[in-house]
Design a protein around this motif. Structure first.
Motif, mmCIF file in Angstrom:
data_model
loop_
_atom_site.group_PDB
_atom_site.id
_atom_site.type_symbol
_atom_site.label_atom_id
_atom_site.label_comp_id
_atom_site.label_asym_id
_atom_site.label_seq_id
_atom_site.Cartn_x
_atom_site.Cartn_y
_atom_site.Cartn_z
ATOM 1 N N ALA A 236 0.866 -1.178 0.000
ATOM 2 C CA ALA A 236 0.000 0.000 0.000
ATOM 3 C C ALA A 236 0.903 1.228 0.000
ATOM 4 O O ALA A 236 1.795 1.345 0.842
ATOM 5 N N VAL A 334 -7.595 -0.575 4.620
ATOM 6 C CA VAL A 334 -6.778 -1.215 3.599
ATOM 7 C C VAL A 334 -5.779 -2.125 4.294
ATOM 8 O O VAL A 334 -5.109 -1.701 5.247
ATOM 9 N N ALA A 336 -2.362 -4.570 3.901
ATOM 10 C CA ALA A 336 -1.221 -4.781 3.001
ATOM 11 C C ALA A 336 -0.065 -5.396 3.767
ATOM 12 O O ALA A 336 0.097 -5.175 4.975
#
Length: 563
Positions: A236, A334, A336
């Motif tokens: 990310a 998110v 990652a």
């Protein structure tokens, strides 16, 4: 193209609308599926997501722009060997045009994911398609008809904010003067909008927004989509400036699943440069926005997912030990395996008590054609002595009556490239005042009326009737969001990396394993576009090494391929 398109674009019509050969089409078949459309069927509708790139095998299709205010404007009629699509189809975003079958049509439909596969796997054919997609977007931008419509009084701070966001996002749009434009008045009456509630935005799908924030506008026009919270990305990247986009291009091209977040728009501060002339490979120069738009499109070509504008608010360890999580807007997360901090810097503000009163209407941190139109044939003041200030001064000098450039130092030579100093000296309508500082701003209702500055050496104060002030006085690291994230910062707020954190650390490795920092946000970095791009490329090697050591399948695969 439509009559409003520039002669330059009209001259490249063959590249915008190439005719594919039978051999080309045969190579494309494996990427799509056959479809048939009846006469009069709407194949693509502006404001909705297109099924993909559509290659016409037989029949004809009319392509039109929907102005939202009247009859559709014809662009072109496609026939056998032509294809329907522009950059929106590359990233699976809502279409900006309409496509209607004029008779029975047979076609091959290539969805967005397979379109990216086609462009990468069929290099020569992919180059022609990619060029056409880009040129078609340029044509739409210059036509000024497609996309959302911003309606409000000219010079209004929110109108300028929305225009600026759409411009930096590379999205076609237009702005209508609510005071004088008859179409704007018609829309205001149709939707019963109180003038005090302006500006409004009419989206391509017909939805009306009342003075939206950038996030809401981005969602309405399809730039911003929900994050897939079930997916774990290899990397990310926080920040879509030169460093972040370079990292995205290299990571995506090398097979890493990549997501990029930015709280504003792609391009960072480089995107604000009216012309960059010392970047390798562009001897005639290139605008910062054009350079960054190319990088943005290039990243999407390699399947990088763009989440813009969405702000990273907190970096923490993922609960399932898969790596990290980034908390972003609207409660989304998110996930990652690695994180690259490329959040750059934020514009520095003058220490003037009433500065905020004039920001967005009379005080600007960006010198684009939007601002230039506001102050055409006027006298403006610009504060700054770096390259960004020099580029802005030269650009504005071509649009305004006079530019007064104010610098705290006694010379521009120590902070500005020599070629820019010489160009400024050659402009008859640029006056450089060194050892001079802004002392006061005066105005009313958000509009600047006059500016007072003082020469530090002589003590002489000068007041000028100036309505627009441009500030290019440097930037501070954009790291407030890292305050509680256990990432070591220096005294000025830059991210510490490499041996500065611990012996044996890689140059861009932060105090947290698997978290890297690049570009202007990194302590000790060279604040140049080329340096940021170089760090973006360099960090990908560190990502591969980390992923390989920590059991990532993608990391192992890439390591094996390289060996």
């Amino acid at each position: 193209m439509a009559p409003s398109v520039s002669p330059t674009i009209a001259a490249r019509r063959d590249q915008m609308f190439p005719v594919l050969t039978d051999a080309d089409i045969e190579r494309m078949r494996r990427f799509g599926d056959a479809r048939a459309y009846a006469a009069g069927e709407h194949i693509v509708t502006a404001g909705t997501i297109s099924p993909g790139l559509i290659v016409i095998l037989s029949g004809k299709v009319d392509i039109t722009q929907a102005s939202g205010l009247g009859p559709r404007e014809a662009i072109i009629t496609h026939g056998p060997g032509n294809f329907i699509g522009e950059l929106a189809q590359l990233s699976n975003r809502p279409s900006l045009v309409n496509a209607e079958a004029t008779g029975s049509v047979e076609a091959i439909v290539i969805p967005s994911q397979r379109l990216r596969d086609l462009i990468v796997q069929e290099a020569n054919l992919g180059e022609r398609i990619m060029r056409a997609l880009i040129l078609r977007r340029v044509g739409l931008l210059e036509s000024g008809i497609s996309g959302p419509i911003v309606i409000g009084p000219p010079g209004n701070g929110d109108v300028l904010r929305l225009q600026g966001f759409l411009t930096r996002s590379g999205l076609p749009h237009r702005a209508l003067d609510s005071d004088t434009d008859p179409c704007a008045k018609t829309l205001i009456e149709r939707f019963h909008v109180d003038p005090h509630h302006l500006p409004i935005v009419l989206c391509p799908d017909g939805k009306l927004l009342h003075n939206p924030g950038e996030n809401d506008l981005a969602r309405c026009v399809g730039l911003l989509r929900p994050v897939d919270t079930s997916k774990v990305y290899d990397v990310a990247i926080v920040g879509a400036g030169p460093a972040g986009l370079a990292a995205a291009v290299y990571a995506g091209s090398e097979g890493l699943s990549t997501i990029v977040l930015d709280c504003r728009a792609f391009g960072g501060q480089a995107g604000a440069s009216s012309r960059i002339e010392n970047y390798l490979g562009f001897p005639t120069g290139i605008t910062g926005m054009a350079l960054m738009a190319r990088a943005y499109n290039q990243a999407q070509k390699f399947g990088v997912e763009m989440v813009i504008p969405d702000e990273a608010k907190l970096l923490g360890a993922a609960g399932d030990m898969s790596g990290y999580r980034l908390d972003v807007g609207d409660g989304e997360t998110v996930r990652a395996r690695t994180v690259v901090i490329a959040s750059g810097a934020r514009y520095r503000r003058l220490d003037i008590a009433n500065l905020a009163q004039f920001e967005g209407t009379s005080v600007h941190y960006w010198a684009s054609p939007i601002e230039a139109r506001l102050c055409r044939n006027q006298e403006v003041a610009l504060v700054g002595a770096g390259n960004s200030a020099g580029q802005a001064a030269v650009y504005l000098a071509s649009q305004v009556r006079k530019v007064t450039l104010l610098a705290r130092r006694d010379s521009l030579d120590t902070t500005m490239s020599r070629y820019l100093v010489e160009r400024i000296e050659a402009q008859p309508n640029i006056e450089v005042l060194t050892e001079t500082e802004i002392e006061a701003l005066d105005g009313h209702e958000g509009s600047l009326d006059q500016v007072r500055w003082r020469n530090r050496a002589s003590g002489v104060a000068t007041t000028r009737p100036i309505r627009h002030l441009f500030l290019f006085i440097g930037a501070d690291p954009n790291t407030d969001w890292l305050a509680n994230c256990e990432v070591a910062l220096d005294a000025k707020g830059f991210v510490r990396t490499g041996p500065d954190v611990a012996p044996g650390h890689g140059l861009m490795e932060t105090s947290r394993s698997g978290v890297f920092a690049i570009g202007d946000v990194r302590c000790g970095s060279t604040k140049r576009v080329a340096a940021a791009v170089g760090e973006g490329a360099q960090v990908v090697a560190a990502l591969h090494a980390y992923l390989a050591q920590n059991g990532s399948r993608a990391g192992h695969a890439e390591l094996a391929r390289r060996s």
